[in-house]
Design an enzyme around this catalytic site. Structure first.
Site, PDB file in Angstrom:
ATOM      1  N   TYR A  36      -0.830  -6.064  -8.247  1.00  0.00           N
ATOM      2  CA  TYR A  36       0.422  -6.249  -7.488  1.00  0.00           C
ATOM      3  C   TYR A  36       1.095  -7.582  -7.826  1.00  0.00           C
ATOM      4  O   TYR A  36       1.558  -8.276  -6.927  1.00  0.00           O
ATOM      5  CB  TYR A  36       0.155  -6.214  -5.978  1.00  0.00           C
ATOM      6  CG  TYR A  36      -0.603  -5.008  -5.485  1.00  0.00           C
ATOM      7  CD1 TYR A  36      -0.088  -3.729  -5.643  1.00  0.00           C
ATOM      8  CD2 TYR A  36      -1.826  -5.159  -4.847  1.00  0.00           C
ATOM      9  CE1 TYR A  36      -0.783  -2.626  -5.177  1.00  0.00           C
ATOM     10  CE2 TYR A  36      -2.528  -4.056  -4.379  1.00  0.00           C
ATOM     11  CZ  TYR A  36      -1.990  -2.783  -4.548  1.00  0.00           C
ATOM     12  OH  TYR A  36      -2.682  -1.699  -4.084  1.00  0.00           O
ATOM     13  N   TYR A  76      -0.409   4.483   3.666  1.00  0.00           N
ATOM     14  CA  TYR A  76      -0.912   4.028   2.372  1.00  0.00           C
ATOM     15  C   TYR A  76      -2.228   4.748   2.123  1.00  0.00           C
ATOM     16  O   TYR A  76      -3.135   4.694   2.952  1.00  0.00           O
ATOM     17  CB  TYR A  76      -1.132   2.509   2.345  1.00  0.00           C
ATOM     18  CG  TYR A  76      -1.773   2.075   1.052  1.00  0.00           C
ATOM     19  CD1 TYR A  76      -1.014   1.907  -0.105  1.00  0.00           C
ATOM     20  CD2 TYR A  76      -3.152   1.884   0.962  1.00  0.00           C
ATOM     21  CE1 TYR A  76      -1.602   1.551  -1.304  1.00  0.00           C
ATOM     22  CE2 TYR A  76      -3.746   1.533  -0.237  1.00  0.00           C
ATOM     23  CZ  TYR A  76      -2.966   1.366  -1.366  1.00  0.00           C
ATOM     24  OH  TYR A  76      -3.566   1.029  -2.554  1.00  0.00           O
ATOM     25  N   ASP A 122      -8.127   9.496   6.311  1.00  0.00           N
ATOM     26  CA  ASP A 122      -8.406   8.474   5.305  1.00  0.00           C
ATOM     27  C   ASP A 122      -8.941   7.264   6.057  1.00  0.00           C
ATOM     28  O   ASP A 122      -8.179   6.473   6.608  1.00  0.00           O
ATOM     29  CB  ASP A 122      -7.119   8.139   4.542  1.00  0.00           C
ATOM     30  CG  ASP A 122      -7.314   6.987   3.559  1.00  0.00           C
ATOM     31  OD1 ASP A 122      -8.403   6.377   3.551  1.00  0.00           O
ATOM     32  OD2 ASP A 122      -6.361   6.695   2.817  1.00  0.00           O
ATOM     33  N   LYS A 142     -14.133   1.093   0.720  1.00  0.00           N
ATOM     34  CA  LYS A 142     -14.158  -0.328   1.065  1.00  0.00           C
ATOM     35  C   LYS A 142     -15.500  -0.798   1.633  1.00  0.00           C
ATOM     36  O   LYS A 142     -16.379  -1.173   0.865  1.00  0.00           O
ATOM     37  CB  LYS A 142     -12.989  -0.656   1.996  1.00  0.00           C
ATOM     38  CG  LYS A 142     -11.652  -0.591   1.244  1.00  0.00           C
ATOM     39  CD  LYS A 142     -10.510  -1.241   1.989  1.00  0.00           C
ATOM     40  CE  LYS A 142      -9.302  -1.444   1.095  1.00  0.00           C
ATOM     41  NZ  LYS A 142      -8.313  -0.360   1.145  1.00  0.00           N
TER      42      LYS A 142
HETATM   43  C1  LIG Z   1      -7.648   0.504   0.122  1.00  0.00           C
HETATM   44  C2  LIG Z   1      -7.266   1.845   0.585  1.00  0.00           C
HETATM   45  C3  LIG Z   1      -7.290   2.956  -0.285  1.00  0.00           C
HETATM   46  C4  LIG Z   1      -7.589   2.823  -1.755  1.00  0.00           C
HETATM   47  O1  LIG Z   1      -8.878   2.389  -2.018  1.00  0.00           O
HETATM   48  P1  LIG Z   1      -9.228   1.772  -3.464  1.00  0.00           P
HETATM   49  O2  LIG Z   1     -10.704   1.578  -3.417  1.00  0.00           O
HETATM   50  O3  LIG Z   1      -8.457   0.499  -3.571  1.00  0.00           O
HETATM   51  O4  LIG Z   1      -8.804   2.771  -4.470  1.00  0.00           O
HETATM   52  C5  LIG Z   1      -7.003   4.199   0.230  1.00  0.00           C
HETATM   53  N1  LIG Z   1      -6.688   4.359   1.536  1.00  0.00           N
HETATM   54  C6  LIG Z   1      -6.649   3.328   2.391  1.00  0.00           C
HETATM   55  C7  LIG Z   1      -6.332   3.587   3.824  1.00  0.00           C
HETATM   56  C8  LIG Z   1      -6.916   2.031   1.950  1.00  0.00           C
HETATM   57  O5  LIG Z   1      -6.844   0.999   2.792  1.00  0.00           O
END
Ligand SMILES: *Cc1c(COP(=O)(O)O)cnc(C)c1O
Length: 399
Positions: free
Chosen positions: A6, A133, A223, A250
């Protein structure tokens, strides 16, 4: 040359070099600073936790990687079994991948193919949230709702099959009225939209989404790449409302190695489980189920439960609420606190210009974006350290 995330490489400042890290602290060139955002929200145990390091080292001494194609191993089997117990209901079928974006791709592919396999290819539409996101890959970008991320989809002219709505229940109901026959899934970051501006919303929205999905046979996808593992004050938001598919990433490995997983329930899995080979899920990241990642994820979960990490998160939330209770500034639009997420939204992004340098001078590493000043510290942060992080945030406005 490292091409940075970014970042406009031409105008970017030199990144800060980390020489060592331990607990909540990063050792930079000339100072020790608290990492107030836990390396993009992943390092919930802090750095250099001896047990997590040991988990990686002892697995590395056996083997560091084998593929999951026609092979298996103890760490991945133990983790799949552990995650099946950790997640609510019959979310038992674990598809591993190497990043959160891919875990979301897999979830969307599962949802789409779930219907294809049943001869319902007209169900090609996805309902998602404004300010969502879901990662940086194309399809994940498409269901996201940030114009900065949209340009590739626009340029390639792919026809949109995504509808974005707000977190108002009324809009959800209207969208279902209009679209339910074409929907294959609803995908949301439950309770807290992180990269879209650290926006919180009520669990009643998720409950209503669950009801409508049940009524119309639509899959509900969470997600939880960011919200999972304590961030919102629950083990998972899925403990409050159970989705059909959940993506985790994460903090899955305590942040120690990149890894992610998409977990489906019995109903989803059974639409693929068939004598027809074309009904198989055609996906397979090279490093899925990496043994080092699985070993450290298992240890991370063990520590999470043994050391009452939910208690730690609720403590962080209580301290943040106490410290910010009387804090006001005309430049601040709203203060939002949920679990391990503390956000000061300003009216104007200009207000935060120079904050990173200011915070570093006061012993804190932060990375505000747009008009959001926020902290998501490692859960092991002490009260004194957390108060310091918040004091630096407040201090910026009281200069
Ligand atoms: C960080 C994130 C992603 C992407 O994960 P990466 O490991 O960076 O590919 C997807 N969804 C959410 C809600 C996120 O915070």
């Amino acid at each position: 040359m490292i091409w940075r995330p970014y970042t406009q490489m031409k105008t970017a400042h030199t990144p800060y070099h980390v020489y060592a890290a331990k607990g909540v602290y990063l050792q930079l060139d000339d100072r020790l600073v608290i990492d107030s955002i836990a390396s993009w929200w992943a390092m919930i145990h802090g750095y250099r936790h001896p047990e997590l390091t040991e988990a990686i080292v002892s697995q590395a001494q056996r083997f560091s990687h084998v593929m999951l194609g026609d092979l298996t191993h103890d760490p991945v089997e133990a983790l799949a079994e552990r995650l099946a117990r950790w997640t609510p209901g019959d979310l038992n079928y674990c598809f591993f991948s190497d990043s959160g974006s891919v875990a979301v791709e897999v979830a969307l592919k599962m949802a789409l193919q779930f219907y294809w396999n049943q001869g319902q290819s007209h169900r090609d539409h996805v309902l998602s949230l404004r300010h969502a996101y879901h990662g940086d890959t194309f399809r994940a970008m498409e269901v996201g709702d940030d114009p900065d991320y949209h340009f590739i989809v626009k340029r390639t002219g792919s026809q949109s099959t995504v509808t974005h709505i707000s977190t108002e229940i009324k809009e959800l109901e209207e969208a279902f009225d209009a679209l339910h026959e074409r929907l294959n899934c609803v995908i949301v970051e439950p309770l807290l939209q992180c990269a879209g501006g650290l926006r919180t919303y009520d669990v009643s929205f998720l409950r209503r989404a669950r009801e409508l999905c049940d009524r119309y046979g639509v899959l509900l996808v969470f997600d939880e790449v960011a919200t999972g593992f304590g961030r919102v004050g629950e083990r998972l938001a899925s403990d409050l409302v159970t989705p059909d598919i959940v993506a985790l990433g994460k903090a899955l490995t305590g942040g120690y190695i990149g890894h992610a997983v998409t977990i489906a329930n019995e109903r989803v899995f059974s639409a693929f489980y068939d004598d027809n080979s074309e009904h198989a899920l055609m996906h397979g990241p090279t490093f899925m189920g990496n043994p080092l990642a699985c070993a450290v994820a298992l240890r991370s979960l063990e520590i999470f439960e043994r050391e009452d990490y939910l208690g730690k998160v609720r403590r962080i939330e209580a301290i943040a609420k106490r410290e910010l209770a009387c804090f006001k500034d005309p430049r601040i639009r709203e203060i939002r606190i949920l679990g391990d997420c503390i956000c000061l939204e300003t009216y104007d992004a200009q207000t935060l210009k120079g904050y990173q340098q200011y915070a570093l001078e006061h012993g804190v590493f932060a990375r505000p974006f747009l008009n959001y000043l926020y902290a998501m510290p490692p859960y092991i942060i002490t009260e004194e350290e957390l108060v310091k992080v918040i004091d630096v945030m407040k201090g910026w406005f009281n200069r």
